[in-house]
Design a protein around this motif. Structure first.
Motif, mmCIF file in Angstrom:
data_model
loop_
_atom_site.group_PDB
_atom_site.id
_atom_site.type_symbol
_atom_site.label_atom_id
_atom_site.label_comp_id
_atom_site.label_asym_id
_atom_site.label_seq_id
_atom_site.Cartn_x
_atom_site.Cartn_y
_atom_site.Cartn_z
ATOM 1 N N CYS A 66 13.070 -3.145 1.410
ATOM 2 C CA CYS A 66 12.115 -4.122 0.861
ATOM 3 C C CYS A 66 11.329 -3.455 -0.262
ATOM 4 O O CYS A 66 11.101 -2.243 -0.225
ATOM 5 N N GLN A 67 10.919 -4.275 -1.244
ATOM 6 C CA GLN A 67 10.116 -3.714 -2.344
ATOM 7 C C GLN A 67 8.808 -3.114 -1.831
ATOM 8 O O GLN A 67 8.264 -2.186 -2.435
ATOM 9 N N ASP A 68 8.288 -3.662 -0.726
ATOM 10 C CA ASP A 68 7.083 -3.078 -0.125
ATOM 11 C C ASP A 68 7.519 -1.903 0.741
ATOM 12 O O ASP A 68 7.995 -2.096 1.863
ATOM 13 N N GLY A 145 4.433 -2.070 6.059
ATOM 14 C CA GLY A 145 4.239 -3.028 4.979
ATOM 15 C C GLY A 145 2.875 -3.713 5.051
ATOM 16 O O GLY A 145 2.305 -3.890 6.129
ATOM 17 N N GLY A 146 2.382 -4.106 3.878
ATOM 18 C CA GLY A 146 1.050 -4.713 3.799
ATOM 19 C C GLY A 146 0.990 -6.131 4.345
ATOM 20 O O GLY A 146 -0.005 -6.531 4.948
ATOM 21 N N GLY A 147 2.065 -6.911 4.133
ATOM 22 C CA GLY A 147 2.032 -8.316 4.548
ATOM 23 C C GLY A 147 1.845 -8.470 6.042
ATOM 24 O O GLY A 147 1.048 -9.305 6.500
ATOM 25 N N SER A 148 2.559 -7.658 6.808
ATOM 26 C CA SER A 148 2.451 -7.775 8.263
ATOM 27 C C SER A 148 1.186 -7.094 8.783
ATOM 28 O O SER A 148 0.568 -7.550 9.747
ATOM 29 N N PRO A 181 3.697 -12.668 7.697
ATOM 30 C CA PRO A 181 4.214 -11.319 8.017
ATOM 31 C C PRO A 181 5.725 -11.192 7.912
ATOM 32 O O PRO A 181 6.306 -10.263 8.467
ATOM 33 N N CYS A 182 6.380 -12.101 7.180
ATOM 34 C CA CYS A 182 7.833 -12.050 6.977
ATOM 35 C C CYS A 182 8.614 -12.052 8.300
ATOM 36 O O CYS A 182 9.301 -11.074 8.624
ATOM 37 N N CYS A 269 6.847 -6.643 10.463
ATOM 38 C CA CYS A 269 7.857 -7.541 9.910
ATOM 39 C C CYS A 269 9.259 -7.130 10.352
ATOM 40 O O CYS A 269 9.424 -6.118 11.042
ATOM 41 N N HIS A 270 10.256 -7.884 9.911
ATOM 42 C CA HIS A 270 11.629 -7.562 10.306
ATOM 43 C C HIS A 270 12.111 -6.221 9.765
ATOM 44 O O HIS A 270 13.098 -5.679 10.237
ATOM 45 N N VAL A 271 11.403 -5.675 8.740
ATOM 46 C CA VAL A 271 11.758 -4.345 8.236
ATOM 47 C C VAL A 271 11.073 -3.322 9.152
ATOM 48 O O VAL A 271 10.058 -2.702 8.799
ATOM 49 N N ARG A 273 10.811 -0.216 10.291
ATOM 50 C CA ARG A 273 11.297 1.091 9.836
ATOM 51 C C ARG A 273 10.618 2.227 10.571
ATOM 52 O O ARG A 273 9.401 2.313 10.569
HETATM 53 S S1 SF4 Z 1 5.752 -7.542 5.317
HETATM 54 FE FE1 SF4 Z 1 7.661 -6.385 5.519
HETATM 55 S S2 SF4 Z 1 9.301 -7.681 4.721
HETATM 56 FE FE2 SF4 Z 1 7.336 -8.553 4.061
HETATM 57 S S3 SF4 Z 1 7.038 -7.701 2.011
HETATM 58 FE FE3 SF4 Z 1 5.975 -6.306 3.450
HETATM 59 S S4 SF4 Z 1 7.476 -4.755 4.056
HETATM 60 FE FE4 SF4 Z 1 8.594 -6.422 3.058
#
Ligand code: SF4
Length: 279
Positions: A66-68, A145-148, A181-182, A269-271, A273
Protein backbone atom coordinates in the motif's frame (compact mmCIF):
# COMPACT_ATOMS: atom_id res chain seq x y z
CA UNK A 1 26.80 -13.04 28.78
CA UNK A 2 26.25 -12.92 25.02
CA UNK A 3 27.29 -9.78 23.20
CA UNK A 4 25.18 -8.44 20.33
CA UNK A 5 26.45 -5.54 18.25
CA UNK A 6 23.73 -2.99 17.62
CA UNK A 7 24.93 -2.72 14.01
CA UNK A 8 23.35 -6.14 13.48
CA UNK A 9 20.09 -4.74 14.84
CA UNK A 10 20.27 -1.84 12.36
CA UNK A 11 20.73 -4.36 9.54
CA UNK A 12 17.83 -6.53 10.67
CA UNK A 13 15.44 -3.59 11.17
CA UNK A 14 16.30 -2.32 7.69
CA UNK A 15 15.51 -5.67 6.10
CA UNK A 16 12.33 -6.17 8.16
CA UNK A 17 10.98 -2.73 7.17
CA UNK A 18 11.29 -3.65 3.49
CA UNK A 19 10.02 -7.20 3.92
CA UNK A 20 7.00 -6.21 6.02
CA UNK A 21 5.96 -3.59 3.48
CA UNK A 22 6.17 -5.86 0.44
CA UNK A 23 5.40 -9.40 1.62
CA UNK A 24 1.97 -9.97 3.14
CA UNK A 25 1.93 -12.96 5.51
CA UNK A 26 0.56 -16.34 4.42
CA UNK A 27 -1.88 -16.19 7.33
CA UNK A 28 -3.47 -13.06 5.82
CA UNK A 29 -3.66 -14.58 2.34
CA UNK A 30 -5.30 -17.69 3.78
CA UNK A 31 -7.78 -15.51 5.66
CA UNK A 32 -8.69 -13.86 2.33
CA UNK A 33 -9.30 -17.35 0.87
CA UNK A 34 -11.57 -18.35 3.75
CA UNK A 35 -13.47 -15.07 3.37
CA UNK A 36 -13.93 -15.65 -0.37
CA UNK A 37 -15.48 -19.06 0.38
CA UNK A 38 -17.90 -17.54 2.91
CA UNK A 39 -18.81 -14.36 1.04
CA UNK A 40 -22.20 -13.94 -0.63
CA UNK A 41 -21.65 -10.57 -2.32
CA UNK A 42 -20.06 -10.78 -5.81
CA UNK A 43 -18.54 -7.31 -5.36
CA UNK A 44 -16.98 -8.34 -2.04
CA UNK A 45 -15.57 -11.52 -3.60
CA UNK A 46 -14.07 -9.48 -6.43
CA UNK A 47 -12.44 -7.05 -3.99
CA UNK A 48 -10.97 -9.88 -1.90
CA UNK A 49 -9.49 -11.40 -5.07
CA UNK A 50 -8.05 -7.99 -5.98
CA UNK A 51 -6.42 -7.76 -2.56
CA UNK A 52 -4.77 -11.13 -3.17
CA UNK A 53 -3.60 -10.03 -6.59
CA UNK A 54 -2.25 -6.79 -5.15
CA UNK A 55 -0.28 -8.78 -2.55
CA UNK A 56 1.10 -11.07 -5.27
CA UNK A 57 2.34 -8.14 -7.38
CA UNK A 58 3.86 -6.42 -4.33
CA UNK A 59 5.83 -9.53 -3.41
CA UNK A 60 7.00 -10.35 -6.92
CA UNK A 61 7.96 -6.81 -7.88
CA UNK A 62 9.15 -5.82 -4.40
CA UNK A 63 6.90 -2.77 -4.24
CA UNK A 64 4.85 -1.58 -1.27
CA UNK A 65 1.54 -3.42 -0.68
CA UNK A 66 0.00 0.00 0.00
CA UNK A 67 1.16 3.57 -0.62
CA UNK A 68 0.72 4.14 3.12
CA UNK A 69 3.85 2.39 4.34
CA UNK A 70 3.02 3.26 7.90
CA UNK A 71 4.54 4.30 11.17
CA UNK A 72 7.40 1.91 11.98
CA UNK A 73 6.26 0.24 15.20
CA UNK A 74 9.00 -1.97 16.64
CA UNK A 75 8.54 -4.62 19.33
CA UNK A 76 11.79 -5.69 20.93
CA UNK A 77 12.33 -8.60 23.28
CA UNK A 78 15.80 -8.40 24.75
CA UNK A 79 17.14 -11.36 26.69
CA UNK A 80 18.45 -10.35 30.10
CA UNK A 81 21.67 -12.26 29.38
CA UNK A 82 22.43 -10.11 26.33
CA UNK A 83 24.92 -7.26 26.44
CA UNK A 84 24.37 -4.77 23.64
CA UNK A 85 27.60 -3.31 22.30
CA UNK A 86 28.75 -0.96 19.55
CA UNK A 87 26.48 2.01 20.18
CA UNK A 88 23.08 3.24 21.23
CA UNK A 89 20.23 0.73 20.73
CA UNK A 90 17.53 3.33 20.05
CA UNK A 91 19.71 5.11 17.51
CA UNK A 92 20.54 1.78 15.88
CA UNK A 93 16.83 1.06 15.41
CA UNK A 94 16.16 4.51 13.97
CA UNK A 95 19.04 4.02 11.55
CA UNK A 96 17.55 0.70 10.46
CA UNK A 97 14.19 2.37 9.78
CA UNK A 98 15.92 5.21 7.94
CA UNK A 99 17.82 2.77 5.69
CA UNK A 100 14.85 0.43 5.15
CA UNK A 101 12.48 3.19 4.04
CA UNK A 102 15.18 4.73 1.85
CA UNK A 103 16.42 1.53 0.22
CA UNK A 104 12.93 0.06 -0.19
CA UNK A 105 11.56 3.25 -1.80
CA UNK A 106 8.88 3.33 0.89
CA UNK A 107 6.88 6.50 1.50
CA UNK A 108 8.05 8.65 4.38
CA UNK A 109 4.86 9.24 6.32
CA UNK A 110 5.87 11.05 9.52
CA UNK A 111 5.58 14.77 10.15
CA UNK A 112 5.55 17.46 12.83
CA UNK A 113 2.04 17.42 14.39
CA UNK A 114 1.44 21.14 13.82
CA UNK A 115 3.62 22.37 10.97
CA UNK A 116 3.12 19.03 9.12
CA UNK A 117 6.76 19.24 7.99
CA UNK A 118 7.85 15.71 7.02
CA UNK A 119 10.67 14.26 9.15
CA UNK A 120 12.14 13.08 5.84
CA UNK A 121 13.16 9.53 6.75
CA UNK A 122 10.15 7.94 8.49
CA UNK A 123 11.80 8.27 11.89
CA UNK A 124 11.31 8.27 14.78
CA UNK A 125 10.07 4.72 15.20
CA UNK A 126 7.80 3.79 18.09
CA UNK A 127 9.75 1.22 20.10
CA UNK A 128 8.26 -1.11 22.72
CA UNK A 129 10.89 -3.06 24.67
CA UNK A 130 10.41 -6.06 26.93
CA UNK A 131 13.25 -7.61 28.91
CA UNK A 132 12.84 -11.39 28.82
CA UNK A 133 14.83 -14.39 30.07
CA UNK A 134 17.60 -15.76 27.83
CA UNK A 135 20.29 -14.51 25.50
CA UNK A 136 18.38 -13.76 22.32
CA UNK A 137 16.98 -10.58 20.81
CA UNK A 138 13.64 -10.75 19.01
CA UNK A 139 12.77 -7.88 16.70
CA UNK A 140 9.29 -7.42 15.23
CA UNK A 141 8.60 -4.63 12.76
CA UNK A 142 4.91 -3.83 12.35
CA UNK A 143 4.31 -0.79 10.09
CA UNK A 144 0.97 0.80 11.00
CA UNK A 145 -1.14 2.68 8.47
CA UNK A 146 -2.73 6.01 9.38
CA UNK A 147 -6.25 5.29 8.11
CA UNK A 148 -6.84 2.38 10.44
CA UNK A 149 -4.94 3.92 13.36
CA UNK A 150 -7.20 6.99 13.15
CA UNK A 151 -10.25 4.81 13.76
CA UNK A 152 -8.79 3.30 16.95
CA UNK A 153 -9.94 4.36 20.41
CA UNK A 154 -9.31 3.94 24.13
CA UNK A 155 -12.32 4.02 26.42
CA UNK A 156 -12.36 3.87 30.20
CA UNK A 157 -15.51 1.84 30.80
CA UNK A 158 -16.96 1.47 34.28
CA UNK A 159 -16.75 -1.94 35.98
CA UNK A 160 -20.54 -2.34 35.68
CA UNK A 161 -20.30 -2.11 31.87
CA UNK A 162 -18.83 -5.60 31.99
CA UNK A 163 -18.50 -7.97 29.07
CA UNK A 164 -21.65 -6.66 27.33
CA UNK A 165 -20.24 -3.12 27.49
CA UNK A 166 -17.03 -4.33 25.86
CA UNK A 167 -18.92 -6.05 23.04
CA UNK A 168 -21.14 -3.02 22.44
CA UNK A 169 -18.23 -0.59 22.32
CA UNK A 170 -16.07 -2.65 19.95
CA UNK A 171 -18.91 -3.32 17.48
CA UNK A 172 -20.03 0.32 17.61
CA UNK A 173 -16.44 1.48 16.94
CA UNK A 174 -16.23 -0.68 13.84
CA UNK A 175 -19.68 0.53 12.72
CA UNK A 176 -18.74 4.20 13.11
CA UNK A 177 -15.43 3.60 11.31
CA UNK A 178 -17.26 2.44 8.17
CA UNK A 179 -14.94 2.23 5.19
CA UNK A 180 -12.26 4.52 6.72
CA UNK A 181 -9.91 1.78 8.00
CA UNK A 182 -9.87 -0.01 4.61
CA UNK A 183 -11.82 -3.15 5.51
CA UNK A 184 -11.63 -6.09 5.80
CA UNK A 185 -9.95 -5.28 9.08
CA UNK A 186 -8.44 -7.14 11.98
CA UNK A 187 -9.73 -5.71 15.24
CA UNK A 188 -7.22 -5.69 18.09
CA UNK A 189 -8.77 -5.37 21.54
CA UNK A 190 -6.95 -4.69 24.80
CA UNK A 191 -8.90 -5.12 28.02
CA UNK A 192 -7.60 -4.14 31.46
CA UNK A 193 -4.36 -2.62 32.68
CA UNK A 194 -4.17 1.16 32.65
CA UNK A 195 -5.11 3.58 29.88
CA UNK A 196 -1.79 3.17 28.02
CA UNK A 197 -1.42 -0.52 28.78
CA UNK A 198 -4.81 -1.33 27.27
CA UNK A 199 -3.70 0.38 24.03
CA UNK A 200 -0.47 -1.61 23.99
CA UNK A 201 -2.37 -4.86 24.59
CA UNK A 202 -4.67 -4.04 21.66
CA UNK A 203 -1.70 -3.39 19.38
CA UNK A 204 0.18 -6.50 20.54
CA UNK A 205 -2.89 -8.65 19.96
CA UNK A 206 -2.55 -7.88 16.23
CA UNK A 207 0.73 -9.82 16.12
CA UNK A 208 -1.05 -13.14 16.66
CA UNK A 209 -1.25 -15.03 13.36
CA UNK A 210 -4.68 -14.94 11.72
CA UNK A 211 -6.60 -18.19 11.98
CA UNK A 212 -5.11 -19.12 15.36
CA UNK A 213 -7.20 -19.49 18.48
CA UNK A 214 -6.95 -17.39 21.59
CA UNK A 215 -5.41 -19.69 24.24
CA UNK A 216 -7.92 -18.34 26.79
CA UNK A 217 -11.20 -20.14 26.06
CA UNK A 218 -13.37 -17.35 27.45
CA UNK A 219 -11.61 -14.76 25.28
CA UNK A 220 -11.76 -17.08 22.29
CA UNK A 221 -15.55 -17.22 22.66
CA UNK A 222 -15.73 -13.45 23.10
CA UNK A 223 -13.65 -12.92 19.94
CA UNK A 224 -16.07 -15.10 17.96
CA UNK A 225 -19.15 -13.32 19.32
CA UNK A 226 -17.76 -9.87 18.54
CA UNK A 227 -16.69 -10.99 15.05
CA UNK A 228 -20.20 -12.23 14.27
CA UNK A 229 -21.63 -8.88 15.47
CA UNK A 230 -19.14 -6.95 13.32
CA UNK A 231 -19.73 -9.01 10.19
CA UNK A 232 -23.50 -8.64 10.60
CA UNK A 233 -23.00 -4.88 10.09
CA UNK A 234 -22.74 -5.47 6.33
CA UNK A 235 -19.97 -2.90 5.77
CA UNK A 236 -17.93 -5.42 3.77
CA UNK A 237 -14.58 -5.14 1.94
CA UNK A 238 -13.71 -1.51 1.21
CA UNK A 239 -17.14 -0.54 2.63
CA UNK A 240 -19.00 -1.75 -0.46
CA UNK A 241 -21.14 -4.31 1.35
CA UNK A 242 -20.75 -7.95 2.25
CA UNK A 243 -20.19 -10.25 5.17
CA UNK A 244 -16.44 -9.66 5.47
CA UNK A 245 -16.07 -6.43 7.41
CA UNK A 246 -13.39 -7.99 9.61
CA UNK A 247 -11.23 -11.07 9.20
CA UNK A 248 -10.68 -11.53 12.92
CA UNK A 249 -10.98 -10.06 16.39
CA UNK A 250 -7.96 -10.58 18.64
CA UNK A 251 -8.11 -9.91 22.37
CA UNK A 252 -5.44 -9.60 25.05
CA UNK A 253 -6.51 -9.04 28.64
CA UNK A 254 -4.88 -8.36 32.01
CA UNK A 255 -6.16 -7.37 35.47
CA UNK A 256 -7.25 -3.77 36.01
CA UNK A 257 -7.89 -1.41 38.93
CA UNK A 258 -11.05 -2.12 40.96
CA UNK A 259 -12.44 1.27 39.89
CA UNK A 260 -11.99 0.84 36.14
CA UNK A 261 -12.44 -1.27 33.03
CA UNK A 262 -10.02 0.09 30.41
CA UNK A 263 -10.77 -0.94 26.85
CA UNK A 264 -8.74 -0.21 23.72
CA UNK A 265 -9.68 -0.96 20.13
CA UNK A 266 -6.79 -0.88 17.66
CA UNK A 267 -8.13 -1.35 14.17
CA UNK A 268 -5.77 -2.84 11.59
CA UNK A 269 -6.52 -2.65 7.88
CA UNK A 270 -6.24 -5.63 5.54
CA UNK A 271 -2.54 -4.75 5.05
CA UNK A 272 -1.74 -6.70 8.20
CA UNK A 273 2.03 -6.27 8.06
CA UNK A 274 4.56 -7.58 10.51
CA UNK A 275 7.83 -9.45 10.19
CA UNK A 276 10.12 -10.72 12.87
CA UNK A 277 13.57 -12.14 13.40
CA UNK A 278 15.38 -13.68 16.36
CA UNK A 279 19.12 -13.08 16.71
S1 SF4 B 1 -5.33 1.99 6.29
FE1 SF4 B 1 -4.09 0.33 5.46
S2 SF4 B 1 -4.88 -0.12 3.42
FE2 SF4 B 1 -5.72 1.86 4.07
S3 SF4 B 1 -4.31 3.35 3.18
FE3 SF4 B 1 -3.56 2.94 5.28
S4 SF4 B 1 -2.12 1.23 5.11
FE4 SF4 B 1 -3.25 1.34 3.18
Amino acid sequence: MREVDVKLITEKVRDLCMEANTDLGQDVLQAFDRAIEREESPVAIEILKELKENARIAKEEKVAICQDTGFAVIFLEVGQDVRLIGGNLTEAIHEGVRQGYRDGYLRKSLCHPFTRANTGDNTPAVIHTDIVPGEKVKITVAPKGGGSENMSRVMMLTPSDGIEGVKRFVIQRVKESGSNPCPPTIVGVGIGGTLEQSALLAKKSLLRPLGTKNPDLELDRLESEILVGINNLGIGPQGLGGRTTSLAVHILMMPCHIASLPLAVNIQCHVQRHKEVII
